[in-house]
Every structure is written in structure tokens, then in C-alpha cells.
Design a protein around this motif. Structure first.
Motif, short mmCIF file in Angstrom:
data_model
loop_
_atom_site.label_atom_id
_atom_site.label_comp_id
_atom_site.label_asym_id
_atom_site.label_seq_id
_atom_site.Cartn_x
_atom_site.Cartn_y
_atom_site.Cartn_z
N THR A 139 0.51 -1.13 -0.20
CA THR A 139 0.03 0.11 -0.29
C THR A 139 0.57 1.08 0.00
OG1 THR A 139 -1.93 -1.31 0.98
CG2 THR A 139 -1.82 1.81 0.65
N GLU A 140 1.05 2.00 -1.11
CA GLU A 140 2.10 2.92 -1.04
C GLU A 140 1.50 3.80 -1.92
OE1 GLU A 140 6.27 0.40 -0.71
OE2 GLU A 140 5.86 0.93 -3.12
N ILE A 141 1.46 5.05 -2.10
CA ILE A 141 1.17 6.71 -2.57
C ILE A 141 2.48 6.61 -3.08
CG2 ILE A 141 0.49 8.62 -2.48
CD1 ILE A 141 -0.92 8.37 -0.41
N LEU A 142 2.57 7.08 -5.03
CA LEU A 142 4.00 7.14 -5.13
C LEU A 142 3.51 8.34 -6.38
CD1 LEU A 142 4.07 3.48 -6.65
CD2 LEU A 142 5.22 4.58 -4.60
N LYS A 143 4.78 9.02 -6.43
CA LYS A 143 5.35 10.37 -7.28
C LYS A 143 5.83 9.79 -7.96
CE LYS A 143 7.45 14.22 -6.55
NZ LYS A 143 7.32 15.27 -5.85
N CYS A 144 4.92 9.70 -9.49
CA CYS A 144 5.41 8.95 -10.56
C CYS A 144 6.01 9.95 -11.94
CB CYS A 144 4.69 7.45 -11.57
SG CYS A 144 3.89 6.78 -9.72
N ARG A 145 6.95 9.14 -12.97
CA ARG A 145 6.85 9.57 -14.48
C ARG A 145 7.54 8.44 -15.17
NH1 ARG A 145 8.02 14.84 -16.35
NH2 ARG A 145 7.90 15.51 -14.52
N TYR A 146 7.01 8.07 -15.88
CA TYR A 146 7.21 7.15 -16.92
C TYR A 146 9.08 7.22 -17.89
CZ TYR A 146 7.48 4.52 -21.14
OH TYR A 146 7.98 3.64 -22.38
N LEU A 242 -4.35 11.18 0.65
CA LEU A 242 -4.25 11.30 -0.38
C LEU A 242 -3.85 12.67 -0.44
CD1 LEU A 242 -5.79 8.82 -2.98
CD2 LEU A 242 -3.72 9.88 -3.07
N ASP A 243 -4.99 13.68 1.06
CA ASP A 243 -5.12 14.98 0.67
C ASP A 243 -3.98 15.18 1.19
OD1 ASP A 243 -7.65 14.71 -0.13
OD2 ASP A 243 -9.16 14.63 2.62
N PHE A 244 -3.06 15.32 1.39
CA PHE A 244 -1.73 15.39 1.90
C PHE A 244 -0.93 16.12 0.51
CE2 PHE A 244 2.43 14.95 2.99
CZ PHE A 244 2.61 16.17 4.15
N GLN A 245 -1.50 14.89 -0.43
CA GLN A 245 -0.65 15.21 -1.75
C GLN A 245 -0.83 15.86 -2.40
OE1 GLN A 245 2.16 12.58 -1.26
NE2 GLN A 245 0.88 11.83 0.22
N LYS A 246 -2.15 16.20 -2.42
CA LYS A 246 -2.35 17.71 -3.55
C LYS A 246 -2.46 17.02 -4.62
CE LYS A 246 -3.09 20.23 0.20
NZ LYS A 246 -4.51 20.65 0.89
N ALA A 247 -2.39 15.63 -5.23
CA ALA A 247 -2.24 15.45 -6.54
C ALA A 247 -3.70 15.97 -7.06
CB ALA A 247 -2.07 14.19 -6.68
N LYS A 248 -2.90 16.04 -8.28
CA LYS A 248 -3.86 16.38 -9.41
C LYS A 248 -4.22 15.55 -10.30
CE LYS A 248 -4.17 20.48 -9.02
NZ LYS A 248 -5.11 21.45 -8.16
N ARG A 249 -3.38 13.86 -10.60
CA ARG A 249 -4.06 12.78 -11.34
C ARG A 249 -3.59 11.93 -10.35
NH1 ARG A 249 -1.36 13.50 -17.40
NH2 ARG A 249 0.43 14.09 -15.70
N ILE A 250 -3.68 11.53 -10.65
CA ILE A 250 -3.89 9.63 -9.37
C ILE A 250 -4.86 8.91 -10.18
CG2 ILE A 250 -4.71 8.74 -7.44
CD1 ILE A 250 -5.66 11.71 -6.48
N THR A 267 -14.17 7.84 -5.76
CA THR A 267 -14.52 8.30 -7.19
C THR A 267 -15.58 9.33 -6.02
OG1 THR A 267 -14.22 6.42 -8.07
CG2 THR A 267 -15.82 8.30 -9.25
N GLU A 268 -16.04 9.39 -5.74
CA GLU A 268 -17.38 10.64 -5.39
C GLU A 268 -16.35 11.34 -3.36
OE1 GLU A 268 -19.95 7.83 -3.16
OE2 GLU A 268 -21.07 7.32 -5.30
N ASN A 269 -15.06 10.95 -3.44
CA ASN A 269 -14.73 11.39 -2.24
C ASN A 269 -12.88 12.32 -2.38
OD1 ASN A 269 -15.96 10.68 0.09
ND2 ASN A 269 -16.33 8.72 -0.72
N ILE A 270 -12.67 11.61 -3.46
CA ILE A 270 -11.22 12.65 -4.12
C ILE A 270 -11.98 13.45 -5.02
CG2 ILE A 270 -9.09 12.12 -5.32
CD1 ILE A 270 -9.48 9.08 -4.11
N ASP A 271 -10.93 14.54 -4.67
CA ASP A 271 -11.05 15.68 -5.37
C ASP A 271 -9.66 15.85 -7.06
OD1 ASP A 271 -11.65 18.06 -6.65
OD2 ASP A 271 -11.76 19.79 -5.26
#
Length: 305
Positions: A139-146, A242-250, A267-271
Motif C-alpha cells: 500500500t504505497e502512494i507514489l509520485k511517478c514519471r514514465y 491523498l489530501d496531503f499530496q495535493k495530487a491532480k492526476r491519480i 471516486t466520490e470522495n477524491i477531488d
């Protein structure tokens, strides 16, 4: 006809796939006895070695242009699991016999690319995006680039103790389900509208889930309520992290992320703009590895022109 072969031998699934002029996705889940919550790595390796010849039999090897294989859990120093040696051994032999290159990636690379490939999310191969890898062991949250070599992935959040998959499987086994329990537990969620909202422990982008296991194990409600409560607690933890990440695309990948209840809740709870790996490509599979091999081989060929 040209195809690219991918092989992945994870903890609980033996997988082979081809992409290109023809697409094949072959996978076999390793059997775990009723009441048990896993299998030893040494037993896993044996099963992979026994299963791969039969799994690879339908693939016309004469058409293979390159072989991709997962050789480690993730792209970081010291990342290792014995199960991946089985797949790498087969990949090396196949590539040598066909006189084609073999490209090595991480299991996590495969999940990320399978998610992109499954939904045609080509925009995620351009620029930065976040990914949430939810599986039996991760269970990881990752900041990624291909990149052509896989994904540059920086861990920016996740669990500090057990994974979401471990939580779900342990609760499922306690309820008498066969491991892995995610699909069966998710199916129960639709049979009730009631859930107990449990206090979650999230600090910044990181969460602790072992406390939830204890609370869920003590619940006296029926199995459907326990199931719905478990997925709700996981969902709330992920949203807070995820709220802490301020991510635009997940992008969400991994078997735990394939459940209907959790997908709807997220889907209903992530902006943010959310992408889910489609169908069977959410769980462990070799399609992403094959696609990574295709892209790398084509990039190398272009550079030679």
C-alpha cells in the motif's frame, strides 16, 4: 507478426502475456489452503517453475521480438523477493533461444503500465502523476514519471505497518473465506447499507492499519457489515493520505483497488482526476511487463535510425 512477451511471477500469481499484433493474457493464481493466510516463498518458487511451461505453451514464440520480465518488487536498492527468480530464469532462457533481448522491470512497474495500458491512459506517460498501489503486500502512494526503463517512482505515502490487502485478507480469513479474500469480501458489501465508521490513523501521507484489524476482529455484527466497515475504513484512510499530496492526476492499481465498493467510495470522495486499471489488469498480471518491453524495444530501434 510481431509480439512482445511479458512474464511476472509474484507472490500468488503466475502470469505470462503478449502484446502487439496479438494480445494474450494468461495467469494462474497459486492455491492457498482454507484457513491459511499465505504461502512460503520457497513453495511459491516451486509452483511458478511447475506452472510456467504449461502457461507459456499457447504462445507462438517465433513471433516474439523481445521478452520483458519482473525481477524485483519495486525500483529501489535492496528490493528483492525469491519468487521473481523463477520468471527471470525462464525469460533469460527464452530470450537466449530466440536471440532476442530481455528487459528487466519491477513488479510495480508492471502494475503501473497495466493500469495505463488497460484504459488507454496515454496522457499519464507524459509528465508527473501520482499512483496508489493497493495489493496484498503493498500500500504505497507514489509520485511517478514514465521512462523507457520503467517508472521513476518516489514513495510519498502509504502504510507504516500492514498493507490494505493484508487487512482485507486477514479479516476475510477470520470470517471463513478462502485466501485471497478481497473479491468475496467486496461482494458482501452490496448486501447491506450499514457500516461502522472506525477511527483511522493517518499522519501526513502515511497511515497505520493494524489498529483497524483489531477493531474489525472484535466486531459482533454480521459478515456483510464487517466487510463494508473494512473497505470504508481503508477508503477513508486513503482519502486522508491523498489530501496531503495535493495530487491532480491519480492512478489506482493493484488487486485491492479493483473492488466495486472501494472504487465508488474513492471516486466520490477524491477531488482529482482519477484513473482505475480496468478489469483483470488491476490484479497481478504480465500485460504491463509485456507493454513495457514493447515500448523499450521500439524506443531503442528509433534511436538506432
Amino acid at each position: 507478426m510481431s509480439v512482445w512477451l511479458g512474464i511476472d511471477t509474484s507472490n500468488y500469481t503466475t502470469s505470462a502475456a503478449v502484446v502487439g499484433d496479438r494480445e494474450i493474457n494468461l495467469r494462474r493464481i497459486i492455491d492457498v489452503k482454507i484457513g491459511e493466510r499465505g504461502i512460503r516463498q520457497s513453495d511459491d518458487v516451486f509452483v511458478h517453475l511447475k506452472t510456467l511451461p504449461e502457461l507459456l505453451e499457447p504462445i507462438a514464440m517465433r513471433d516474439v521480438s523481445a521478452v520483458g520480465v519482473s525481477v524485483r518488487p519495486r525500483n529501489c536498492e535492496g528490493s528483492y523477493m525469491p519468487v521473481f527468480t523463477a520468471g527471470e530464469s525462464f525469460a533469460r532462457v527464452i530470450a537466449k533461444s530466440l536471440d532476442v533481448p530481455v528487459y528487466r522491470f519491477s513488479h510495480q512497474d508492471g502494475h503501473l503500465m497495466a493500469g495505463i495500458y488497460s484504459g488507454g491512459f496515454e496522457d499519464l506517460t507524459q509528465g508527473e502523476f501520482y499512483a496508489v498501489h493497493l495489493s496484498g503486500g503493498t500500500t504505497e502512494i507514489l509520485k511517478c514519471r514514465y521512462t523507457p526503463d520503467g517508472f521513476d517512482a518516489e514513495i510519498t505515502g502509504g502504510t507504516l505497518d500492514i498493507s490494505a490487502g493484508q487487512l482485507i485478507d486477514r479479516i476475510g480469513v477470520k470470517l471463513g473465506m478462502k485466501f485471497p479474500c478481497g473479491a468475496e469480501l467486496d461482494g458482501l458489501c452490496g448486501s447491506t447499507d450499514h457500516a461502522v465508521r472506525l477511527k483511522t490513523c493517518v499522519r501526513g501521507g502515511y497511515m497505520n492499519l493494524s489498529g483497524l484489524e483489531n477493531k474489525l476482529s472484535e466486531m459482533k455484527e454480521d459478515a456483510a457489515v464487517v466487510a463494508r466497515s473494512a473497505f470504508l475504513a481503508v477508503g477513508e484512510s486513503i482519502v486522508k493520505a491523498l489530501d496531503f499530496q495535493k495530487a491532480k492526476r491519480i492512478l489506482f492499481v493493484g488487486g485491492v483497488a479493483s473492488g466495486n465498493f472501494l472504487r465508488q467510495y474513492l471516486t466520490e470522495n477524491i477531488d482529482a482526476q482519477i484513473y482505475f486499471a480496468k478489469g483483470g489488469l488491476s490484479c497481478d498480471n504480465a500485460v504491463g511487463i509485456a507493454e513495457l518491453a514493447r515500448r523499450k524495444e521500439q524506443k531503442i530501434c528509433l534511436n538506432r535510425l
